[in-house]
Design an enzyme around this catalytic site. Structure first.
Site, PDB file in Angstrom:
ATOM      1  N   HIS A  77      35.894  42.497  50.071  1.00 41.81           N
ATOM      2  CA  HIS A  77      36.830  41.378  50.129  1.00 41.81           C
ATOM      3  C   HIS A  77      36.620  40.498  51.352  1.00 41.81           C
ATOM      4  O   HIS A  77      36.900  39.295  51.298  1.00 41.81           O
ATOM      5  CB  HIS A  77      38.268  41.889  50.030  1.00 41.81           C
ATOM      6  CG  HIS A  77      38.621  42.296  48.645  1.00 41.81           C
ATOM      7  ND1 HIS A  77      38.504  43.587  48.210  1.00 41.81           N
ATOM      8  CD2 HIS A  77      39.010  41.573  47.561  1.00 41.81           C
ATOM      9  CE1 HIS A  77      38.849  43.646  46.927  1.00 41.81           C
ATOM     10  NE2 HIS A  77      39.152  42.443  46.519  1.00 41.81           N
ATOM     11  N   CYS A 121      35.573  35.215  36.234  1.00 38.14           N
ATOM     12  CA  CYS A 121      35.898  34.747  37.583  1.00 38.14           C
ATOM     13  C   CYS A 121      35.375  35.665  38.677  1.00 38.14           C
ATOM     14  O   CYS A 121      35.852  35.626  39.808  1.00 38.14           O
ATOM     15  CB  CYS A 121      37.407  34.570  37.734  1.00 38.14           C
ATOM     16  SG  CYS A 121      38.368  36.050  37.409  1.00 38.14           S
TER      17      CYS A 121
END
Length: 758
Positions: free
Chosen positions: A367, A681
């Site tokens: 992340h 996505c």
């Protein structure tokens, strides 16, 4: 030095006086070796410094021939001095000439000396040179003599690092500590950044090395160690907090080191020999780091990070310095260097000043990488040992395309990369000129290009890139940068601003996706999880703690009043989870309706397809949802049982493999069959080569970072989808032999003139 413990202290006091004298570096180094020789009762004392050509040059000596200074040199690994430098360990020999590594240098006149003691000159575990004493007599130097030599080597290390010796070397030579280096890693975020190093966990520079009051320093060390132990114990005792899994393992490692008597005893000895408490910690840390870096056991090498972190905490405790980045110290062209970082850590820095990010760890789908890319920051990860090799303020270049990091680059290298930055700027200008051009392939297929986002600062990119809308708004980023759960009013205000800024373009919100590697510092966990990525996270938390999800849904409903609300739920593994979430939305809608709040004009609910169990429920799923999105990052990691944050897994499996492409095609085919809009996505959609394959599989909606829109649009404008489908789809049929699909895609792009380089 076979005497009292006062001898080292006397030497250190004299060295401190020498360091303050207004004399040139060569005179200072000459006087230092004289003082050491006198103190240790040695007939020879010599200092060798490491040059940038991996050669150790004799920089000062007393006892050997003076004419040998700056003339005698040994390669790292050559002779006893070279052996010490290569292994970063002390060598104590009663008869040096009988050692197999002994190398005779006739110009020095050292053949008459037998006893030999050499120690590495270390700084942050890095070799800067070698300090040697010698005697004619056959003797083994005592432990206190070894200790004082190691202590004085630390002072010489600071002198070398300061750069004062640079001009003393042979013409054309430079110190190794200042040499340019090219390090190889993995490109995690496109772009090139030129700037200066800022350590995320900055090394505290210890300037006070020599103690004035030894008992006081010993007391300071004892007090700081006790505070350190109490803080680690307190963290571990707070079992109700999020100290689980790897996080708890780190704290357990901290406690192991904090209570290790060997570590403490070495620091106490360094203080007794005349160092300040913080200098003692730094000395032991540097010695230990040098040894552990040369270990072949991967577990021991990994524990080095824990040891470094604990030692740095202890130094900060002693110096009264806060943990983490220092406010107000960020240059205008900062390149953040870290072992690893959480996604929220990046927001501690002024975005306008960050030119790049370099990580010792990090993976493409971690992340921190995703957030950095969304912020347009070039990132290189998996750069082994980079934290030890840099100093704050070093010039540095980050090439997120090739995965290269240039440390202290030569002027011509810096000039070449500055031109590359200008070239990228011209290329981005070309992409911006395409923003109003419809994203239609050469043979007439319209492909919707959307943005992945998560912060309000991303929204200007919507207009700049020409994207059709926001395909994924990560609502958790607002929670990750906050110090407490955002109140409903704060959430509503953000969501309303996002919808307003989108100017009527579609925005798809993803409900709170926390857990796994996205830990909120203020969130509580009640039990330890061995596999957090597959544990209590995302929709599971929302359904188990419905108050949290209800507040978010209520904020979204109020923010979208009079508009369309598109909301999807992450980590859905069973249709019943979607049905429960759907019922919760209906309940909140009815609640607001009773209170006469204006509701959204339309509400569309969807799911993220990222858990493989949904692949066997697609018909039922597409009969219930308004839309769906493929989260290719998690779907890929679960399909291959390959932890996306584990650097050992990076590159092991390919998302363009036959099996994963079949999975992606299955999802798209089922969506088409049920007439359900489908978007992908994940990270795949933002890379032109992979996006080309997705379009061939039938995907007509892709969501990506803003910097990827231009390259992907450039690719699809030149793509003949029918030709690629004819080449790709037969290879996905059952019974076909396995082959390198990625290589086939590259060949097709080259033959057809389709640009797939970002």
């Amino acid at each position: 030095m076979r005497g009292s413990l006062g001898a080292p202290r006397i030497l250190l006091r004299k060295l401190r006086e020498l360091m303050a004298e207004p004399i040139n570096p060569q005179e200072r180094l000459d006087k230092i070796v004289e003082q050491i020789a006198t103190n240790v009762v040695a007939e020879v004392c010599s200092v060798y410094v490491l040059r940038d050509d991996n050669v150790l040059e004799l920089a000062a000596t007393v006892g050997l021939k003076r004419e040998a200074v700056h003339q005698t040199s040994l390669k790292v690994g050559e002779g006893l001095v070279g052996l010490i430098a290569s292994e970063a360990r002390c060598l104590n020999l009663p008869n040096a000439q009988s050692h197999p590594a002994f190398a005779y240098k006739p110009e020095t006149g050292e053949e008459m000396f037998n006893a030999f003691l050499g120690v590495p000159i270390l700084r942050a575990g890095r070799i800067l040179g070698v300090l040697v004493v010698q005697n004619k007599a056959h003797r083994t130097y005592q432990e206190d003599e070894v200790e004082i030599l190691q202590t004085t080597a630390m002072i010489i290390a600071e002198m070398i690092a300061a750069g004062g010796l640079e001009r003393l070397l042979k013409p054309g030579s430079s110190l190794d500590v200042k040499r340019p280096m090219q390090l190889k890693g993995v490109g995690l975020g496109e772009g090139v950044g030129l700037g200066h190093v800022v350590l995320h966990e900055p090394r505290i520079v210890v300037s006070a090395l020599i103690a004035d009051d030894v008992p006081r320093e010993a007391n300071r060390l004892d007090t700081a160690i006790e505070k350190l132990r109490l803080s680690v114990d307190a963290l571990l005792s707070r079992s109700e907090l999020d100290q689980v899994g790897e996080h708890r393992d780190v704290l357990e490692a901290y406690r192991m080191f904090a209570y290790d008597r060997g570590w403490v005893r070495k620091m106490e000895e360094a203080v007794k020999n005349g160092l300040t408490a913080e200098a003692a910690v730094e000395k032991v840390q540097s010695d230990t780091r040098a040894r552990m870096l040369r270990q072949t056991d991967p577990y021991l090498r990994e524990r080095l990070h824990d040891f470094d972190a604990l030692a740095n905490r202890l130094i900060r405790e002693l110096m009264g310095r806060p943990h983490g980045p220092m406010a107000g110290e960020l240059p205008k062209d900062a390149v953040i260097v870290a072992r690893n970082m959480g996604a929220a850590d990046l927001f501690d820095y002024d975005r306008d000043r960050i030119k790049g990010l370099v990580l010792e760890e990090g993976a493409p789908t971690s992340h921190i990488s995703i957030v950095a890319r969304s912020m347009g920051i070039p990132v290189v990860g998996q750069v082994e040992g980079v934290v030890s090799l840099v100093e704050t303020g070093d010039s540095i270049i980050v090439d997120g395309e090739s995965g290269a990091v240039h440390l202290r680059p030569a002027p011509d290298v810096e000039s070449a990369f500055a031109e590359k930055v200008r070239f990228r700027a011209r290329k981005q200008a070309q992409y911006r000129r395409l923003k109003s051009r419809p994203s239609i392939t050469k043979d007439g297929h319209h492909v919707q290009l959307l943005l992945n986002s998560g912060l309000f600062l991303d929204l200007p990119h919507l207009e700049e890139s020409g994207a059709s809308g926001i395909g994924l708004f990560r609502t958790e980023l607002q929670f990750m940068v906050a110090t407490a759960f955002p109140r409903i009013g704060e959430q509503e205000a953000l969501y309303a601003r996002v919808l307003e800024s989108a100017g009527g373009k579609p925005v798809t919100f993803r409900s709170l996706d926390i857990g796994g590697d996205k830990v909120l510092p203020y969130a509580q966990r009640l039990e330890e999880e061995e596999n957090p990525a597959m544990g209590w996270r995302a929709i599971r938390i929302g359904l188990d703690r419905p108050g949290l999800l209800r507040i978010q849904v209520r904020a979204l409903l109020k923010a979208a009043a009079g508009r369309e609300l598109r909301l999807m739920f992450p980590m859905v593994a069973d249709i019943s989870e979607f049905e429960r979430a759907q019922a919760l939305v209906e309940r909140e809608k009815n609640f607001l309706k009773r209170l006469d709040y204006e509701l959204p004009e339309t509400i569309k609910l969807g799911v993220m397809i990222e858990v493989p169990s949904l692949l066997f429920q697609l018909d039922e799923l597409f009969g219930k949802v308004h839309f769906a999105s493929v989260g290719s990052n998690d779907l890929f990691q679960f399909a291959y049982a390959s932890d996306r944050g584990n650097t050992r897994m990076t590159g092991r499996y390919d998302a363009m493999s036959l099996s994963f492409l079949r999975v992606l095609k299955l999802i798209q085919d089922k969506a088409n069959e049920h007439h359900v809009p489908l978007t992908l996505c994940g990270e795949l959609s933002g890379r032109p080569l992979e996006a080309m394959a997705l379009i061939a599989l039938g995907y007509r909606s892709l969501s990506m970072s803003s910097s990827s829109v231009g390259p992907v649009k450039t690719m699809l404008l030149e793509l003949d989808v029918a030709k690629l489908r004819a080449r790709l789809l037969p290879r996905l049929e059952p019974g076909r032999p396995n082959e390198d699909i990625r290589a086939m895609l590259r060949t097709f792009a080259e033959e057809q003139g389709v640009p797939v380089q970002p």
